[in-house]
Design a protein around this motif. Structure first.
Motif, PDB file in Angstrom:
ATOM      1  N   HIS A 162       0.849  -1.193   0.000  1.00 61.35           N
ATOM      2  CA  HIS A 162       0.000   0.000   0.000  1.00 61.35           C
ATOM      3  C   HIS A 162       0.884   1.244   0.000  1.00 61.35           C
ATOM      4  O   HIS A 162       2.035   1.206   0.423  1.00 61.35           O
ATOM      5  CB  HIS A 162      -0.951   0.029   1.200  1.00 61.35           C
ATOM      6  CG  HIS A 162      -0.261   0.088   2.520  1.00 61.35           C
ATOM      7  ND1 HIS A 162       0.147  -1.030   3.193  1.00 61.35           N
ATOM      8  CD2 HIS A 162       0.115   1.147   3.280  1.00 61.35           C
ATOM      9  CE1 HIS A 162       0.733  -0.676   4.325  1.00 61.35           C
ATOM     10  NE2 HIS A 162       0.730   0.644   4.403  1.00 61.35           N
ATOM     11  N   ILE A 163       0.319   2.326  -0.525  1.00 63.81           N
ATOM     12  CA  ILE A 163       0.989   3.619  -0.511  1.00 63.81           C
ATOM     13  C   ILE A 163       0.054   4.596   0.186  1.00 63.81           C
ATOM     14  O   ILE A 163      -1.102   4.736  -0.218  1.00 63.81           O
ATOM     15  CB  ILE A 163       1.257   4.136  -1.941  1.00 63.81           C
ATOM     16  CG1 ILE A 163       2.168   3.196  -2.719  1.00 63.81           C
ATOM     17  CG2 ILE A 163       1.861   5.543  -1.902  1.00 63.81           C
ATOM     18  CD1 ILE A 163       2.301   3.579  -4.193  1.00 63.81           C
ATOM     19  N   SER A 164       0.541   5.262   1.205  1.00 62.57           N
ATOM     20  CA  SER A 164      -0.256   6.305   1.851  1.00 62.57           C
ATOM     21  C   SER A 164      -0.120   7.574   1.023  1.00 62.57           C
ATOM     22  O   SER A 164       0.989   8.056   0.791  1.00 62.57           O
ATOM     23  CB  SER A 164       0.217   6.554   3.281  1.00 62.57           C
ATOM     24  OG  SER A 164      -0.555   7.613   3.846  1.00 62.57           O
ATOM     25  N   LEU A 165      -1.249   8.095   0.559  1.00 62.51           N
ATOM     26  CA  LEU A 165      -1.250   9.315  -0.244  1.00 62.51           C
ATOM     27  C   LEU A 165      -1.427  10.557   0.625  1.00 62.51           C
ATOM     28  O   LEU A 165      -1.495  11.662   0.105  1.00 62.51           O
ATOM     29  CB  LEU A 165      -2.348   9.242  -1.304  1.00 62.51           C
ATOM     30  CG  LEU A 165      -2.260   8.041  -2.250  1.00 62.51           C
ATOM     31  CD1 LEU A 165      -3.399   8.070  -3.252  1.00 62.51           C
ATOM     32  CD2 LEU A 165      -0.915   7.985  -2.953  1.00 62.51           C
ATOM     33  N   GLY A 166      -1.505  10.348   1.925  1.00 63.27           N
ATOM     34  CA  GLY A 166      -1.598  11.472   2.850  1.00 63.27           C
ATOM     35  C   GLY A 166      -2.846  11.412   3.701  1.00 63.27           C
ATOM     36  O   GLY A 166      -3.692  10.528   3.550  1.00 63.27           O
ATOM     37  N   LYS A 167      -2.938  12.371   4.616  1.00 62.65           N
ATOM     38  CA  LYS A 167      -4.096  12.456   5.500  1.00 62.65           C
ATOM     39  C   LYS A 167      -5.327  12.844   4.699  1.00 62.65           C
ATOM     40  O   LYS A 167      -5.239  13.633   3.758  1.00 62.65           O
ATOM     41  CB  LYS A 167      -3.862  13.485   6.605  1.00 62.65           C
ATOM     42  CG  LYS A 167      -2.861  13.033   7.629  1.00 62.65           C
ATOM     43  CD  LYS A 167      -2.837  13.970   8.818  1.00 62.65           C
ATOM     44  CE  LYS A 167      -1.916  13.376   9.872  1.00 62.65           C
ATOM     45  NZ  LYS A 167      -2.244  13.818  11.199  1.00 62.65           N
ATOM     46  N   LEU A 168      -6.473  12.306   5.096  1.00 65.42           N
ATOM     47  CA  LEU A 168      -7.735  12.674   4.472  1.00 65.42           C
ATOM     48  C   LEU A 168      -7.963  14.157   4.741  1.00 65.42           C
ATOM     49  O   LEU A 168      -7.944  14.608   5.881  1.00 65.42           O
ATOM     50  CB  LEU A 168      -8.876  11.834   5.049  1.00 65.42           C
ATOM     51  CG  LEU A 168     -10.232  11.992   4.372  1.00 65.42           C
ATOM     52  CD1 LEU A 168     -10.192  11.408   2.956  1.00 65.42           C
ATOM     53  CD2 LEU A 168     -11.324  11.304   5.178  1.00 65.42           C
ATOM     54  N   LYS A 169      -8.184  14.929   3.678  1.00 66.06           N
ATOM     55  CA  LYS A 169      -8.320  16.382   3.802  1.00 66.06           C
ATOM     56  C   LYS A 169      -9.646  16.769   4.444  1.00 66.06           C
ATOM     57  O   LYS A 169      -9.731  17.762   5.147  1.00 66.06           O
ATOM     58  CB  LYS A 169      -8.191  17.031   2.433  1.00 66.06           C
ATOM     59  CG  LYS A 169      -6.825  16.808   1.804  1.00 66.06           C
ATOM     60  CD  LYS A 169      -6.791  17.323   0.379  1.00 66.06           C
ATOM     61  CE  LYS A 169      -5.468  16.984  -0.289  1.00 66.06           C
ATOM     62  NZ  LYS A 169      -5.444  17.422  -1.685  1.00 66.06           N
ATOM     63  N   GLY A 170     -10.684  16.011   4.178  1.00 67.42           N
ATOM     64  CA  GLY A 170     -11.996  16.279   4.734  1.00 67.42           C
ATOM     65  C   GLY A 170     -12.850  15.034   4.598  1.00 67.42           C
ATOM     66  O   GLY A 170     -12.642  14.237   3.684  1.00 67.42           O
ATOM     67  N   ASN A 171     -13.801  14.850   5.491  1.00 62.69           N
ATOM     68  CA  ASN A 171     -14.630  13.646   5.419  1.00 62.69           C
ATOM     69  C   ASN A 171     -15.811  13.817   4.471  1.00 62.69           C
ATOM     70  O   ASN A 171     -16.574  12.885   4.255  1.00 62.69           O
ATOM     71  CB  ASN A 171     -15.111  13.228   6.814  1.00 62.69           C
ATOM     72  CG  ASN A 171     -16.015  14.250   7.457  1.00 62.69           C
ATOM     73  OD1 ASN A 171     -15.672  15.424   7.570  1.00 62.69           O
ATOM     74  ND2 ASN A 171     -17.173  13.808   7.903  1.00 62.69           N
ATOM     75  N   LYS A 172     -15.927  14.981   3.860  1.00 66.80           N
ATOM     76  CA  LYS A 172     -16.963  15.226   2.862  1.00 66.80           C
ATOM     77  C   LYS A 172     -16.361  16.036   1.719  1.00 66.80           C
ATOM     78  O   LYS A 172     -15.437  16.809   1.922  1.00 66.80           O
ATOM     79  CB  LYS A 172     -18.136  15.992   3.466  1.00 66.80           C
ATOM     80  CG  LYS A 172     -18.868  15.210   4.546  1.00 66.80           C
ATOM     81  CD  LYS A 172     -20.094  15.958   5.031  1.00 66.80           C
ATOM     82  CE  LYS A 172     -20.812  15.188   6.116  1.00 66.80           C
ATOM     83  NZ  LYS A 172     -21.328  13.906   5.710  1.00 66.80           N
ATOM     84  N   GLY A 173     -16.903  15.852   0.501  1.00 67.36           N
ATOM     85  CA  GLY A 173     -16.493  16.672  -0.633  1.00 67.36           C
ATOM     86  C   GLY A 173     -15.703  15.914  -1.670  1.00 67.36           C
ATOM     87  O   GLY A 173     -15.710  14.687  -1.723  1.00 67.36           O
ATOM     88  N   SER A 174     -15.014  16.680  -2.522  1.00 65.95           N
ATOM     89  CA  SER A 174     -14.212  16.138  -3.625  1.00 65.95           C
ATOM     90  C   SER A 174     -12.775  16.617  -3.453  1.00 65.95           C
ATOM     91  O   SER A 174     -12.540  17.811  -3.275  1.00 65.95           O
ATOM     92  CB  SER A 174     -14.785  16.594  -4.965  1.00 65.95           C
ATOM     93  OG  SER A 174     -16.102  16.099  -5.127  1.00 65.95           O
ATOM     94  N   GLN A 175     -11.825  15.672  -3.524  1.00 61.90           N
ATOM     95  CA  GLN A 175     -10.439  15.971  -3.181  1.00 61.90           C
ATOM     96  C   GLN A 175      -9.484  15.212  -4.086  1.00 61.90           C
ATOM     97  O   GLN A 175      -9.834  14.149  -4.601  1.00 61.90           O
ATOM     98  CB  GLN A 175     -10.177  15.555  -1.735  1.00 61.90           C
ATOM     99  CG  GLN A 175     -11.134  16.169  -0.751  1.00 61.90           C
ATOM    100  CD  GLN A 175     -11.407  15.275   0.439  1.00 61.90           C
ATOM    101  OE1 GLN A 175     -10.532  14.588   0.916  1.00 61.90           O
ATOM    102  NE2 GLN A 175     -12.635  15.306   0.925  1.00 61.90           N
TER     103      GLN A 175
END
Length: 194
Positions: A144-157
């Motif tokens: 697996h590759i971590s692409l980073g922290k989730l920016k927000g729990n809702k929306g488009s990112q």
């Protein structure tokens, strides 16, 4: 009340209170229960294609040819995608693996809706996406590759994929809770017909 004073008056009573306060503080830090009532919405646009000047545009800029319309960019291209399914928490939305005009890649989450939680990450993985509890813990078993922290729990990112990643090795995306080693939701990446 007199009984509480009697307990606190003893050395072990003070120790008991200190242990209880420390345990409560650790529990609040570790579980972060207030996040269940807090949402963070992030709406990012897909990175725009860059117009790369062709030979005609370069000559025009130098003043040696008449006016020519710039070449149209190829634009982002969806290579694979899928729908998020729920695991530990109710999760929905779409995942896309997109190649940008410059050849770089991003994982795009669209219309994401999941619970907020402590230490959520976006992982590109080689694990199969399984329904129900069987799929909660599989994503850290392989590559697996971590692409980073989730920016927000809702929306488009958008999440940038490292340039040296061998995309042929990865077949799914997980919203991964790194603190509790569990998937909130995941999507299988199915090759696009484009």
């Amino acid at each position: 009340m007199a009984r509480v004073r009697k307990v606190l008056g003893r050395p072990w009573g003070i120790g008991l209170v200190l242990v209880a306060v420390a345990a409560a503080g650790f529990g609040l830090y570790w579980f972060q229960p207030w996040k269940l009532w807090q949402d963070r919405t992030v709406d990012e646009a897909l990175p725009a294609a860059q117009v790369t000047p062709g030979p005609a545009e370069k000559e025009q800029a130098a003043g040696t040819t008449p006016s020519v319309a710039p070449s149209s960019p190829a634009g982002p291209r969806t290579l694979a995608g899928g729908e998020l399914i729920s695991h530990e928490h109710a999760t929905s939305g779409t995942v896309k693996l997109v190649r940008l005009d410059d050849g770089s890649h991003v994982v795009r989450l669209e219309n994401l809706d999941t619970s907020n939680g402590p230490d959520l990450r976006v992982w590109l993985t080689d694990a199969p996406v399984k329904e129900g509890r069987a799929g909660w813990h599989v994503f850290d078993d392989g590559a697996h590759i971590s692409l980073g922290k989730l920016k927000g729990n809702k929306g488009s990112q958008n999440y940038t994929v490292p340039a040296d990643a061998d995309l042929s090795r990865y077949s799914s995306v997980s919203i991964w809770c790194d603190r509790f080693d569990v998937s909130f939701g995941a999507a299988a990446l199915v090759a696009s017909g484009l």
